[in-house]
Motif scaffolding. Structure first.
Motif, PDB file in Angstrom:
ATOM      1  N   UNK A   1       4.981   2.804   1.370  1.00  0.00           N
ATOM      2  CA  UNK A   1       5.517   4.090   0.924  1.00  0.00           C
ATOM      3  C   UNK A   1       4.533   5.202   1.242  1.00  0.00           C
ATOM      4  N   UNK A   2       5.093   6.392   1.418  1.00  0.00           N
ATOM      5  CA  UNK A   2       4.298   7.598   1.626  1.00  0.00           C
ATOM      6  C   UNK A   2       4.810   8.656   0.663  1.00  0.00           C
TER       7      UNK A   2
ATOM      8  N   UNK B   1       8.499   9.353  -8.216  1.00  0.00           N
ATOM      9  CA  UNK B   1       9.766   9.073  -7.534  1.00  0.00           C
ATOM     10  C   UNK B   1       9.810   7.676  -6.919  1.00  0.00           C
ATOM     11  N   UNK B   2       8.693   6.963  -6.934  1.00  0.00           N
ATOM     12  CA  UNK B   2       8.654   5.623  -6.353  1.00  0.00           C
ATOM     13  C   UNK B   2       9.283   4.599  -7.290  1.00  0.00           C
TER      14      UNK B   2
ATOM     15  N   UNK C   1       8.015   5.390  10.741  1.00  0.00           N
ATOM     16  CA  UNK C   1       8.987   4.366  10.392  1.00  0.00           C
ATOM     17  C   UNK C   1       8.886   3.839   8.973  1.00  0.00           C
ATOM     18  N   UNK C   2       8.331   4.639   8.075  1.00  0.00           N
ATOM     19  CA  UNK C   2       8.209   4.224   6.685  1.00  0.00           C
ATOM     20  C   UNK C   2       9.519   4.546   5.977  1.00  0.00           C
TER      21      UNK C   2
ATOM     22  N   UNK D   1       0.826  -1.206   0.000  1.00  0.00           N
ATOM     23  CA  UNK D   1       0.000   0.000   0.000  1.00  0.00           C
ATOM     24  C   UNK D   1       0.859   1.254   0.000  1.00  0.00           C
ATOM     25  N   UNK D   2       0.441   2.243  -0.778  1.00  0.00           N
ATOM     26  CA  UNK D   2       1.085   3.551  -0.774  1.00  0.00           C
ATOM     27  C   UNK D   2       0.044   4.589  -0.353  1.00  0.00           C
ATOM     28  N   UNK D   3       0.439   5.476   0.530  1.00  0.00           N
ATOM     29  CA  UNK D   3      -0.407   6.572   1.000  1.00  0.00           C
ATOM     30  C   UNK D   3       0.097   7.846   0.336  1.00  0.00           C
ATOM     31  N   UNK D   4      -0.754   8.472  -0.466  1.00  0.00           N
ATOM     32  CA  UNK D   4      -0.368   9.676  -1.200  1.00  0.00           C
ATOM     33  C   UNK D   4      -1.073  10.869  -0.566  1.00  0.00           C
TER      34      UNK D   4
END
Length: 199
Positions: A47-48, A74-75, A64-65, A6-9
């Motif tokens: 990822x954030x 950029x990911x 702690x990400x 999961x990525x939090x945008x």
């Protein structure tokens, strides 16, 4: 159990900031997106993304990400992400969907878009790619409310003839949640009236 990468945008108030409000935390078990993702065993907050350097520093230090970047582009290995939580302004959301090729699900903050055309476009992109999508109106995920909406309410109290509600804290506060709850349980709202002038 499958664990979804999961990525939090967007890492602002709704994504993590409300966790610092002790009054809010007292009444809400998971006050932010970061809490909900982190506490659920089925999701890995991998990822954030946020353009603000202070938000990125907080994501790395307090949550702690490891992977914290300013833009989705950029990911690394975008194809590995299966779930995205979008807590950004509406204008950039379709580009986020388009950048992540193998999405299975998206949770998106409200409002979904700035107009109906863009909202329909967002939904159509998800439909065409078989992406499960939910706007963050949290009562839609409550099993009791879902049972009531599926017919249990009518079984218990009969068919409603009229529903009347008053809410006084503004639609831009929690009002959208209450309007959606009424729609969920009873169908479309037929009329509204503002009791005072203003937003």
């Amino acid at each position: 159990m499958q664990i979804y990468k999961t990525v939090l945008v967007g890492f602002g108030q709704i994504a993590q900031g409300y966790a610092e409000d002790s009054r809010y935390r007292k009444h809400v078990k998971c006050p932010t997106h970061a809490h909900a993702i982190s506490k659920h065993p089925g999701f890995n907050l991998s990822a954030i993304v946020d353009p603000d350097s202070k938000a990125r520093e907080k994501a790395h230090k307090d949550w702690g990400v490891e992977k914290v970047v300013p833009t989705v582009s950029d990911l690394d290995k975008l194809e590995d992400f299966q779930v995205v939580v979008i807590a950004t302004p509406p204008e950039v959301r379709i580009q986020i969907l388009e950048a992540i090729p193998n999405l299975m699900a998206v949770l998106v903050e409200k409002p979904l878009a700035t107009n109906l055309y863009l909202a329909e476009e967002f939904v159509e992109v998800c439909r065409n790619r078989n992406i499960l999508v939910q706007v963050n109106v949290t009562r839609r995920g409550d099993s009791v409310l879902r049972s009531l909406a599926a017919g249990m309410l009518a079984d218990r109290v009969g068919e409603p003839r009229a529903i009347f509600g008053v809410y006084g804290n503004g639609l831009v506060n929690m009002g959208t949640h209450y309007v959606d709850l009424v729609r969920m349980l009873f169908g479309e709202v037929r009329s509204t009236q503002a009791l005072i002038e203003g937003p």
